[in-house]
Enzyme design. Structure first.
Site, PDB file in Angstrom:
ATOM      1  N   LYS A 188      -5.243  -2.881  -7.210  1.00 50.76           N
ATOM      2  CA  LYS A 188      -3.933  -3.498  -7.443  1.00 50.76           C
ATOM      3  C   LYS A 188      -3.211  -2.697  -8.515  1.00 50.76           C
ATOM      4  O   LYS A 188      -3.768  -2.467  -9.616  1.00 50.76           O
ATOM      5  CB  LYS A 188      -4.112  -4.959  -7.904  1.00 50.76           C
ATOM      6  CG  LYS A 188      -4.671  -5.870  -6.816  1.00 50.76           C
ATOM      7  CD  LYS A 188      -3.667  -6.059  -5.706  1.00 50.76           C
ATOM      8  CE  LYS A 188      -4.150  -7.035  -4.648  1.00 50.76           C
ATOM      9  NZ  LYS A 188      -3.326  -6.925  -3.411  1.00 50.76           N
ATOM     10  N   ASP A 210      -2.370  -0.753  -3.966  1.00 44.03           N
ATOM     11  CA  ASP A 210      -1.471  -1.816  -3.481  1.00 44.03           C
ATOM     12  C   ASP A 210      -0.634  -2.332  -4.645  1.00 44.03           C
ATOM     13  O   ASP A 210      -1.118  -3.085  -5.490  1.00 44.03           O
ATOM     14  CB  ASP A 210      -2.291  -2.958  -2.884  1.00 44.03           C
ATOM     15  CG  ASP A 210      -1.399  -4.028  -2.262  1.00 44.03           C
ATOM     16  OD1 ASP A 210      -0.168  -3.860  -2.279  1.00 44.03           O
ATOM     17  OD2 ASP A 210      -1.944  -5.035  -1.768  1.00 44.03           O
ATOM     18  N   GLU A 242      -0.118   1.100  -0.295  1.00 38.18           N
ATOM     19  CA  GLU A 242       0.158  -0.160   0.402  1.00 38.18           C
ATOM     20  C   GLU A 242       1.337  -0.856  -0.264  1.00 38.18           C
ATOM     21  O   GLU A 242       1.311  -1.114  -1.474  1.00 38.18           O
ATOM     22  CB  GLU A 242      -1.087  -1.062   0.379  1.00 38.18           C
ATOM     23  CG  GLU A 242      -0.857  -2.378   1.118  1.00 38.18           C
ATOM     24  CD  GLU A 242      -2.127  -3.205   1.273  1.00 38.18           C
ATOM     25  OE1 GLU A 242      -3.224  -2.616   1.433  1.00 38.18           O
ATOM     26  OE2 GLU A 242      -2.022  -4.438   1.236  1.00 38.18           O
ATOM     27  N   ASP A 276       2.804  -4.175   4.088  1.00 37.72           N
ATOM     28  CA  ASP A 276       2.186  -5.508   4.033  1.00 37.72           C
ATOM     29  C   ASP A 276       3.298  -6.555   4.010  1.00 37.72           C
ATOM     30  O   ASP A 276       3.754  -7.033   5.064  1.00 37.72           O
ATOM     31  CB  ASP A 276       1.269  -5.581   2.804  1.00 37.72           C
ATOM     32  CG  ASP A 276       0.474  -6.880   2.712  1.00 37.72           C
ATOM     33  OD1 ASP A 276       0.826  -7.833   3.417  1.00 37.72           O
ATOM     34  OD2 ASP A 276      -0.472  -6.970   1.914  1.00 37.72           O
ATOM     35  N   LYS A 280      -0.824 -10.230   7.962  1.00 37.17           N
ATOM     36  CA  LYS A 280      -1.242 -11.570   7.518  1.00 37.17           C
ATOM     37  C   LYS A 280      -0.883 -12.625   8.554  1.00 37.17           C
ATOM     38  O   LYS A 280       0.245 -12.701   9.032  1.00 37.17           O
ATOM     39  CB  LYS A 280      -0.618 -11.904   6.173  1.00 37.17           C
ATOM     40  CG  LYS A 280      -1.219 -11.035   5.070  1.00 37.17           C
ATOM     41  CD  LYS A 280      -1.059 -11.637   3.704  1.00 37.17           C
ATOM     42  CE  LYS A 280      -1.885 -10.871   2.678  1.00 37.17           C
ATOM     43  NZ  LYS A 280      -1.650  -9.431   2.688  1.00 37.17           N
ATOM     44  N   TRP A 339      -9.790  -9.462   4.613  1.00 38.94           N
ATOM     45  CA  TRP A 339      -9.980  -9.923   3.232  1.00 38.94           C
ATOM     46  C   TRP A 339      -9.985 -11.450   3.243  1.00 38.94           C
ATOM     47  O   TRP A 339      -9.157 -12.063   3.923  1.00 38.94           O
ATOM     48  CB  TRP A 339      -8.821  -9.405   2.385  1.00 38.94           C
ATOM     49  CG  TRP A 339      -8.858  -9.767   0.937  1.00 38.94           C
ATOM     50  CD1 TRP A 339      -9.353  -9.003  -0.081  1.00 38.94           C
ATOM     51  CD2 TRP A 339      -8.361 -10.969   0.328  1.00 38.94           C
ATOM     52  NE1 TRP A 339      -9.194  -9.655  -1.278  1.00 38.94           N
ATOM     53  CE2 TRP A 339      -8.593 -10.868  -1.052  1.00 38.94           C
ATOM     54  CE3 TRP A 339      -7.758 -12.122   0.816  1.00 38.94           C
ATOM     55  CZ2 TRP A 339      -8.233 -11.868  -1.955  1.00 38.94           C
ATOM     56  CZ3 TRP A 339      -7.402 -13.127  -0.069  1.00 38.94           C
ATOM     57  CH2 TRP A 339      -7.636 -12.991  -1.441  1.00 38.94           C
TER      58      TRP A 339
HETATM   59  C1  0XW Z   1      -5.548  -8.489  -1.136  1.00 40.68           C
HETATM   60  N1  0XW Z   1      -4.757  -9.412  -0.333  1.00 40.68           N
HETATM   61  C2  0XW Z   1      -5.111  -9.305   1.073  1.00 40.68           C
HETATM   62  C3  0XW Z   1      -5.019 -10.773  -0.849  1.00 40.68           C
HETATM   63  C4  0XW Z   1      -3.752 -11.401  -1.326  1.00 40.68           C
HETATM   64  O1  0XW Z   1      -3.248 -12.228  -0.323  1.00 40.68           O
HETATM   65  C5  0XW Z   1      -2.837 -10.251  -1.531  1.00 40.68           C
HETATM   66  C6  0XW Z   1      -3.265  -9.302  -0.500  1.00 40.68           C
HETATM   67  C7  0XW Z   1      -2.560  -8.027  -0.404  1.00 40.68           C
HETATM   68  O2  0XW Z   1      -3.102  -7.035   0.105  1.00 40.68           O
HETATM   69  O3  0XW Z   1      -1.416  -7.957  -0.821  1.00 40.68           O
HETATM   70 MG    MG Z   2      -1.202  -5.925   0.157  1.00 43.73          MG
END
Ligand code: 0XW
Ligand code: MG
Length: 370
Positions: free
Chosen positions: A164, A193, A218, A241, A265, A320
């Site tokens: 992150k 990301d 990402e 994303d 998602k 995830w």
């Molecule tokens: C790592 N994730 C899949 C979990 C959270 O929902 C955020 C997300 C992402 O990749 O942004």
């Molecule tokens: Mg993401």
């Protein structure tokens, strides 16, 4: 089979360690809504939606409650196994709010599976395996702590690690990315990301400073337009994303050359029915994707892993789940869905395979059709 009653339950999922941190938001409790659909022949199906706080995407828990309340009374009488028809009806009743529709859609797929004694993966065309790869997102920390976490993840069998980034000096992101790369043998997939937290300039500078590391950027910036400005200026592939919220947006991102892959998602696109179309577009365009959701308990984990298992393995970037990040979820009677050696095995039972007895829970927050 007809929908006779819809009940809505609310639970809080709490992050282990008290906080789930991303570039532009930190979450201390994620409110999840579980939809229970009861049919005229007394079968029960379950679905769930759990936004990641109110700032990650344009979705929030209160919105899920309001949107489901808006639609539910007019879904009574529909056959839940006809998932396309239920989705068309939901779109007629309410514009947008895909995440709320996702919870209802999941409950319909669960019922369809239970009625035909089939797993959701079978209904989606069949799983390549019941064991799917997962990945980990390392939250912002010191270089030392980041390196230690990366080492631990490699030892635990993870094949894909997301760092992150954003929300702190770019030099910290760059130093942490190098520290992660040093811990990872070749073959481990790496991603940075930023969750929309960088400017175009940040993304270009980061890419230049990490040029020798094979990684994916990402969702570095906020909009598709900003990502368009990165093409040709960064030396890494770009995965979209947060900006891919529909089949049409997915087609647009691929065909305009912005997206080299996706962090897809379930609730953002509106559930399994719509995610199935996204899956097929990605397959036709040879485009890799994850199959995730924002947060959620075992219902979301089962839906995303079962859908993920149906992807062509060469294009599947893993699923995830939030379970390993939480210290409290809603109780279920089936075995919890867990990560082992960087992989998740999805439940065997019909539908989503998650056994629920709502007597274990607090009473519903809303009931429609009683
Ligand atoms: C790592 N994730 C899949 C979990 C959270 O929902 C955020 C997300 C992402 O990749 O942004
Ligand atoms: Mg993401």
């Amino acid at each position: 089979m007809q929908i006779a009653e819809i009940r809505l339950y609310q639970h809080a999922l709490t992050p282990a360690g008290g906080n789930y941190q991303m570039s532009i938001s930190a979450v201390t409790a994620a409110i999840t809504h579980v939809v229970e659909i009861i049919t005229d022949d007394d079968q029960r199906g379950y679905g769930e939606v759990c936004p990641l706080g109110p700032a990650y995407q344009p979705e929030f828990a209160g919105g899920a409650l309001a949107a489901i309340t808006e639609m539910a009374p007019q879904l009574l009488g529909l056959d839940p196994r006809r998932t396309n028809l239920v989705n068309v009806r939901m779109d007629e009743l309410l514009n947008g709010h895909n995440y709320a529709k996702s919870a209802i859609d999941l409950a319909c797929w669960d019922l369809w599976g239970k009625d035909t004694d089939s797993s959701v993966a079978d209904l989606l065309g069949g799983a390549h395996s019941d064991r799917v790869p997962t990945y980990w997102g390392i939250m912002p920390a010191t270089v030392e702590a980041t390196a230690a976490k990366a080492r631990q993840l490699v030892d635990d069998g993870y094949q894909r690690i997301q760092l992150k980034t954003g929300g702190r000096p770019l030099s910290d992101d760059i130093a942490c990315m190098h520290a992660v790369a040093e811990q990872c043998p070749p073959g481990i997939k790496l991603l940075a990301d930023a969750n929309r937290g960088w400017t175009v300039r940040d993304a270009i500078e980061f890419s230049v400073a990490c040029r020798e590391i094979p990684l994916v950027l990402e969702q570095p910036c906020s909009t598709l337009e900003e990502h368009r400005r990165l093409v040709g200026k960064v030396s890494h592939p770009i995965f979209i994303d947060e900006s891919s919220s529909s089949v049409a947006a997915t087609i647009e991102a691929i065909s305009s050359g912005v997206a080299d892959g996706f962090g897809m998602k379930l609730s953002r696109v509106g559930g399994l029915t719509k995610l199935r179309a996204v899956r097929d577009v990605c397959d036709a365009m040879n485009t890799p994707t994850t199959v995730d959701d924002t947060w959620g308990g075992d219902l979301v984990a089962s839906a995303t892993t079962q859908m993920g298992a149906t992807l062509r393995p060469a294009l599947y970037e893993g699923t995830w789940i939030s379970g390993p990040y939480t210290d409290q979820s809603y109780p279920v009677r089936s075995s919890p869905i867990v990560v082992e050696n960087g992989h998740i095995t999805f439940p065997k039972g019909p539908g989503l395979g998650v056994e629920i007895d709502t007597n274990d829970w607090e009473p519903p927050v809303a009931v429609f059709g009683q």
